[in-house]
Each structure stands twice: as structure tokens, then as C-alpha cells.
Design an enzyme around this catalytic site. Structure first.
Site, mmCIF file in Angstrom:
data_model
loop_
_atom_site.group_PDB
_atom_site.id
_atom_site.type_symbol
_atom_site.label_atom_id
_atom_site.label_comp_id
_atom_site.label_asym_id
_atom_site.label_seq_id
_atom_site.Cartn_x
_atom_site.Cartn_y
_atom_site.Cartn_z
ATOM 1 N N TYR A 1 38.179 30.166 8.490
ATOM 2 C CA TYR A 1 37.678 29.582 7.000
ATOM 3 C C TYR A 1 38.764 30.313 6.370
ATOM 4 O O TYR A 1 38.938 31.460 6.047
ATOM 5 C CB TYR A 1 35.887 31.696 6.654
ATOM 6 C CG TYR A 1 36.249 31.484 5.282
ATOM 7 C CD1 TYR A 1 35.741 30.970 3.858
ATOM 8 C CD2 TYR A 1 35.843 33.237 4.865
ATOM 9 C CE1 TYR A 1 36.124 31.602 2.557
ATOM 10 C CE2 TYR A 1 35.663 33.087 3.326
ATOM 11 C CZ TYR A 1 35.725 32.665 2.460
ATOM 12 O OH TYR A 1 35.606 33.018 1.201
ATOM 13 N N ASP B 1 34.690 25.489 6.036
ATOM 14 C CA ASP B 1 35.620 25.725 4.387
ATOM 15 C C ASP B 1 37.361 26.107 5.032
ATOM 16 O O ASP B 1 37.005 27.162 5.081
ATOM 17 C CB ASP B 1 34.679 26.419 4.398
ATOM 18 C CG ASP B 1 34.913 26.674 2.387
ATOM 19 O OD1 ASP B 1 35.982 26.662 2.167
ATOM 20 O OD2 ASP B 1 34.430 27.787 1.399
ATOM 21 N N HIS C 1 27.832 25.569 -1.030
ATOM 22 C CA HIS C 1 28.204 25.223 0.011
ATOM 23 C C HIS C 1 27.030 24.521 0.159
ATOM 24 O O HIS C 1 26.042 25.051 0.329
ATOM 25 C CB HIS C 1 28.905 25.793 1.152
ATOM 26 C CG HIS C 1 30.317 25.843 0.208
ATOM 27 N ND1 HIS C 1 31.539 25.611 0.672
ATOM 28 C CD2 HIS C 1 30.512 27.297 -0.060
ATOM 29 C CE1 HIS C 1 32.237 26.332 0.030
ATOM 30 N NE2 HIS C 1 32.070 27.433 -0.239
#
Length: 256
Positions: free
Chosen positions: A105, A146, A247
Site C-alpha cells: 500500500y 495500491d 477500489h
């Protein structure tokens, strides 16, 4: 071997959706981001009941990543190397069925005129160094998650609107290219070289109904993994569910 990445935007808030997605998509490895809970509070039993082993790295209310796998996860690494003082829960890595997989992340970096943007760039430099180390091992590697990076203008519904954002600044994209140029392959772009598709749609201003999104969730494959790449895609269905994450899952399939 199907590997999927999904920023769930709070596992507590999205658990029914995530379980339903797992049931439908049936990935061998599921890499989650923004679980937003401490590891002790992660709903391990629910995932174990579906046949997944769980590796979670969390912190209270923010960030957090998890690695779910149907086969044992070996040589687990918690935290991105390079800065022992970094306490943010943003990285977990393990070997599953001979493939080194990571759930990451990457920091958002906004606002740009705060300490958050230098932290983002520093994190990307550390990721580049670690990605190079992984390449040297000559094993199949999948760095997924991500990335909070819009690689190209076509990966954004309105490039002009994002020109000053940390996700799209030239320096951000340059750091991302430097990682890719080590020898990694963007799985989605390898399978869909011309397709315009997104993995994130903001909750505000009706972005989802109008398909005004950005592509910021990526799976980067080492040459050994890219040689086995069979297919890749973006599963938009999850974004249309009630109480959905902003998302949606992105996935790739590797030949055994």
C-alpha cells in the site's frame, strides 16, 4: 495460479463484500490493502473457513495489508526494508507455490506541500531497492497492490484535473517507471496494451456511474513471472455492490 489485489477500504466495513468476491473470483492468493485494523482484530476465522491462510500486518484505524493464500505462505516478510523507523503498516511479502508475492500500500502523498509527499517518494525509492534485490534472486515475483500512481494519461478520466495531484505528478510517475524499468511487467497492460480501464472511482461527484476513474492498482511481474502470464484483468463488479470499496480487484493468472 490466480493472484488478485484489492484495496478493501476497511475490512470491518467491507467484510461481506470481500467474502462474496472471494467466493466468486476464487483467487489462489488475495492481497488486501487498507484493512484499517490491527492484526489481532483481522477476521482470520472467516477467511480460514474459506480455505485461506492469513498473514496480516495492521495498525489501528489506518493503512494495513494482508496476504491470503490457499497454500502455505513461507518466509514471510513484514514491512518494506530500508527504514526501521517507519511504523506504518504498508507491506507484507511471502513465497506461495514458488512465487514471491507482496501486498503493498504505497503512500498517497497528498497534500504535496506537506511531509507526506517526501515520504511517498522515499517509500518508492525503498521499494525500488527491494524490487531490485528480488530480481537478483531470479525467482517469480509479483509486487501487487495500491500503488497510488497513475502511470499514464490514459489511466485517468481527466488528466488535467489530476495534474497537481501526488498520484500523477511527473516525479511520481518517474519513480514508478524506474521500478518497472528494472525489468518488471505491468500485468494488466501486458494483456491489454490499448485498453482504457480504471481500478478506483471516488465516492464524490458520481464518479462511479459515469466511469470517471483512475488506474492505480497494479501487479508488477518479474521476468520469471511475466513468462508465465496467461491473463489479467480488472473485476469491476465489486465496485458496483452496496457499500463497496472505492477500489475494485485487479488480478492476473500465471501458468503453473
Amino acid at each position: 495460479m490466480k493472484i488478485a489485489t484489492f484495496n478493501v477500504n476497511s475490512i470491518k466495513a467491507r467484510l461481506p463484500n470481500v467474502l462474496e468476491w472471494l467466493k466468486e473470483a476464487d483467487p489462489d492468493v488475495a492481497l488486501l490493502q487498507e484493512i484499517k485494523c490491527q492484526a489481532a482484530d483481522f477476521p482470520v476465522l472467516e477467511f480460514q473457513s474459506m480455505g485461506y491462510q492469513v498473514q496480516a500486518v495492521g495498525q489501528k484505524s489506518y493503512n494495513g495489508v494482508a496476504l491470503l493464500s490457499k497454500q502455505p505462505a513461507e518466509n514471510v516478510l513484514e514491512g518494506l526494508p530500508g527504514d526501521d523507523s517507519d511504523e506504518q503498516a504498508r507491506y507484507v511479502e511471502a513465497t506461495v507455490q514458488g512465487v514471491r508475492v507482496a501486498s503493498l500500500y504505497l503512500p498517497n502523498g497528498n497534500p504535496v506541500d506537506s511531509e507526506k509527499y517526501p515520504y511517498k517518494l522515499g517509500w518508492m525509492k525503498r521499494l525500488k531497492a527491494h524490487a531490485a534485490t528480488l530480481l537478483a534472486s531470479e525467482q517469480p515475483v509479483v509486487l501487487a497492490g495500491d500503488y497510488n500512481v497513475i502511470p499514464e494519461p490514459r489511466d485517468c478520466y481527466d488528466p488535467a484535473a489530476w495534474a497537481g495531484d501526488a498520484l500523477f505528478l511527473p516525479e511520481t510517475r518517474r519513480h514508478f517507471r524506474e521500478i518497472v524499468n528494472l525489468g518488471y511487467t505491468d500485468a494488466f497492460r501486458a494483456i491489454h496494451p490499448q485498453r482504457v480501464a480504471y481500478s478506483f472511482w471516488d465516492y464524490q461527484a458520481g464518479r462511479w456511474p459515469r466511469d470517471e476513474g483512475i488506474r492505480i492498482d497494479h501487479l508488477l511481474l518479474s521476468p520469471q513471472a511475466a513468462d508465465r502470464l496467461r491473463d489479467a484483468g480488472i473485476d469491476k463488479k465489486a465496485r458496483g455492490r452496496e457499500k463497496a470499496s472505492d477500489h475494485t480487484p485487479v488480478w492476473c493468472e500465471l501458468d503453473s
